[in-house]
Design an enzyme around this catalytic site. Structure first.
Site, short mmCIF file in Angstrom:
data_model
loop_
_atom_site.label_atom_id
_atom_site.label_comp_id
_atom_site.label_asym_id
_atom_site.label_seq_id
_atom_site.Cartn_x
_atom_site.Cartn_y
_atom_site.Cartn_z
N GLY A 18 0.85 -1.20 0.00
CA GLY A 18 0.00 0.00 0.00
C GLY A 18 0.88 1.24 0.00
O GLY A 18 1.88 1.30 0.73
N ARG A 60 9.63 0.36 -5.56
CA ARG A 60 8.42 0.14 -6.37
C ARG A 60 8.28 1.38 -7.25
O ARG A 60 8.30 2.49 -6.74
CB ARG A 60 7.18 -0.06 -5.49
CG ARG A 60 7.25 -1.38 -4.73
CD ARG A 60 5.92 -1.80 -4.18
NE ARG A 60 5.02 -2.29 -5.20
CZ ARG A 60 3.74 -2.59 -4.96
NH1 ARG A 60 3.25 -2.43 -3.74
NH2 ARG A 60 2.97 -3.04 -5.91
N CYS A 128 -8.98 -4.11 -3.61
CA CYS A 128 -7.62 -4.18 -3.08
C CYS A 128 -7.57 -3.79 -1.60
O CYS A 128 -8.57 -3.93 -0.89
CB CYS A 128 -6.66 -3.33 -3.92
SG CYS A 128 -4.91 -3.69 -3.59
N SER A 130 -6.59 -0.44 0.61
CA SER A 130 -6.10 0.92 0.78
C SER A 130 -6.34 1.27 2.24
O SER A 130 -7.48 1.24 2.72
CB SER A 130 -6.87 1.88 -0.13
OG SER A 130 -6.88 3.17 0.44
N ASP A 200 -2.19 5.11 -5.96
CA ASP A 200 -0.73 5.01 -5.83
C ASP A 200 -0.07 6.26 -6.38
O ASP A 200 0.90 6.75 -5.82
CB ASP A 200 -0.24 3.75 -6.54
CG ASP A 200 -0.56 2.54 -5.68
OD1 ASP A 200 0.24 2.21 -4.80
OD2 ASP A 200 -1.66 1.99 -5.84
N ASN A 210 -3.96 3.07 -9.77
CA ASN A 210 -4.27 2.23 -8.60
C ASN A 210 -4.24 0.77 -9.04
O ASN A 210 -4.07 0.47 -10.23
CB ASN A 210 -5.62 2.62 -8.01
CG ASN A 210 -5.84 2.02 -6.62
OD1 ASN A 210 -5.00 2.17 -5.74
ND2 ASN A 210 -6.94 1.32 -6.43
N LYS A 236 0.41 11.86 -3.01
CA LYS A 236 0.55 10.82 -4.05
C LYS A 236 0.69 11.46 -5.43
O LYS A 236 0.81 10.77 -6.43
CB LYS A 236 -0.69 9.90 -4.05
CG LYS A 236 -1.06 9.31 -2.70
CD LYS A 236 -0.62 7.90 -2.55
CE LYS A 236 -1.07 7.27 -1.26
NZ LYS A 236 -2.39 6.72 -1.32
C1 RUB Z 1 -2.22 -1.29 -3.11
C2 RUB Z 1 -3.13 -0.33 -3.75
C3 RUB Z 1 -3.77 0.68 -2.85
C4 RUB Z 1 -2.96 1.97 -2.88
C5 RUB Z 1 -3.40 2.95 -1.79
O1 RUB Z 1 -1.43 -2.01 -4.05
O2 RUB Z 1 -3.31 -0.28 -4.95
O3 RUB Z 1 -5.06 0.98 -3.27
O4 RUB Z 1 -1.59 1.69 -2.67
O5 RUB Z 1 -3.12 2.45 -0.52
P1 RUB Z 1 -0.25 -2.95 -3.51
P2 RUB Z 1 -3.10 3.44 0.74
O6 RUB Z 1 -0.87 -3.95 -2.58
O7 RUB Z 1 0.34 -3.55 -4.74
O8 RUB Z 1 0.75 -2.08 -2.78
O9 RUB Z 1 -4.42 4.11 0.78
O10 RUB Z 1 -2.86 2.53 1.92
O11 RUB Z 1 -1.98 4.38 0.54
#
Ligand code: RUB
Length: 308
Positions: A18, A60, A128, A130, A200, A210, A236
């Site tokens: 995330g 990443r 996913c 978040s 992301d 995302n 972001k």
């Molecule tokens: C996670 C993903 C999340 C964003 C936002 O992908 O797509 O929606 O990163 O997360 P992965 P947050 O599991 O590949 O990292 O809101 O926690 O920043």
């Protein structure tokens, strides 16, 4: 440097997952590393800090929140013109901590603002995991009745993290396979009040990156007139996109899909995809709810020194 390599490896392997968690861990690693760094001059200290930054920032590729954080701390520390190594160390530690605090307080504000967008007795769809989305849902649950539908998110099942976290907070969750997305959205068309996803990366045009599957969800939201909100800190935003640079979509190891595919079968594993601004009702951020196309304006106002 070992600690930096270790954190970068954990980020690569998704043991830290995330965008927000990735940024928190990467920026903290830089601060911790600065504290134990040995250097004979301020110049050498910053050279070593730059080496660490290079290892962390592309652990990443689709994570500007981490890149912005490393830039934030290093740039502010350089501007302070330390006269000795001890002072330079303490500046990096201060500004990494400051960025971590910015992210923490952003998450808190997003939860307060976002929870107001959730109507009582509502059904929310998410994809996913978040941490910003789950924070809003948990906050809203304190005063409202709500249920959630969420996707498992192949190939690494981050949707299970979401389902588990929400269930632990006493929230009713219905968990589905990704390919059931359209059927479920159509079937519950008049019952789903809103779709919440994380981000992301966000470009200057308001295009959000995302988890793969997010665009499909955006198209279905559009088709069924369900508002899709992107829940995100403005950190972001990818300032390089304003200068014409395209965000890179991370391609993950194909073994995550199938570790022993038959001969002749090719695999492809993109981690993210784009959702254009016309599929997004609004961004829900720490500075308010606004159209995705306003992101560069909002970011530049708060963090002018990160835009160059
Ligand atoms: C996670 C993903 C999340 C964003 C936002 O992908 O797509 O929606 O990163 O997360 P992965 P947050 O599991 O590949 O990292 O809101 O926690 O920043």
């Amino acid at each position: 440097m070992e600690k930096i390599q270790d954190v970068a490896e954990k980020i690569k392997k998704l043991e830290i997952q995330g965008a927000t968690n990735v940024a928190l861990a990467g920026v903290k690693a830089l601060g911790d590393h600065a504290g134990s760094l040995k250097a004979s001059s301020v110049k050498e200290f910053f050279q070593k800090i730059e080496d660490s930054r290079r290892i962390l920032e592309y652990s990443r590729v689709t994570e500007p929140c981490l890149r912005n954080g490393l830039k934030y701390a290093i740039k502010k520390a350089r501007l302070a013109e330390a006269t000795d190594v001890e002072e330079a160390k303490s500046l990096i530690m201060t500004y990494t901590e400051e960025y971590i605090e910015l992210l923490r307080s952003a998450k808190f504000k997003i939860a307060q603002i976002g929870a107001k967008r959730i109507p009582d007795d509502s059904l929310i769809f998410t994809h996913c995991h978040s941490s910003a989305v789950t924070q809003i849902i948990i906050e809203a649950k304190k005063t409202k009745k709500l249920e959630v539908i969420n996707t498992e998110t192949r190939p690494l099942f981050q949707g299970r993290i979401t389902a588990r976290e929400l269930a632990e907070h006493g929230i009713q969750v219905t968990h589905i396979v990704d390919s059931a997305m359209r059927w479920v959205v159509k079937h519950f068309k008049n019952k789903i009040d809103l779709i919440l996803i994380g981000a992301d990366s966000i470009t200057a045009e308001g295009t959000v990156f995302n988890k793969i599957g997010s665009r499909l969800l955006g198209l279905m939201a559009h088709e069924n007139h369900i508002p899709l909100y992107v829940v995100t800190t403005i950190l972001k935003y990818n300032p390089d996109s304003l200068l014409g640079n395209l965000e890179t979509i991370e391609m993950r190891p194909v073994g995550e899909i199938w570790d022993d595919p038959p001969k002749g079968v090719k695999l492809l594993n993109p981690a993210f995809e784009t959702i254009s601004h016309d599929l997004i009702a609004s961004l829900i951020t720490e500075v308010g709810v606004f159209p995705a196309t306003l992101i560069s304006e909002k970011f530049e106002k708060e963090f002018p020194f990160l835009v160059e």
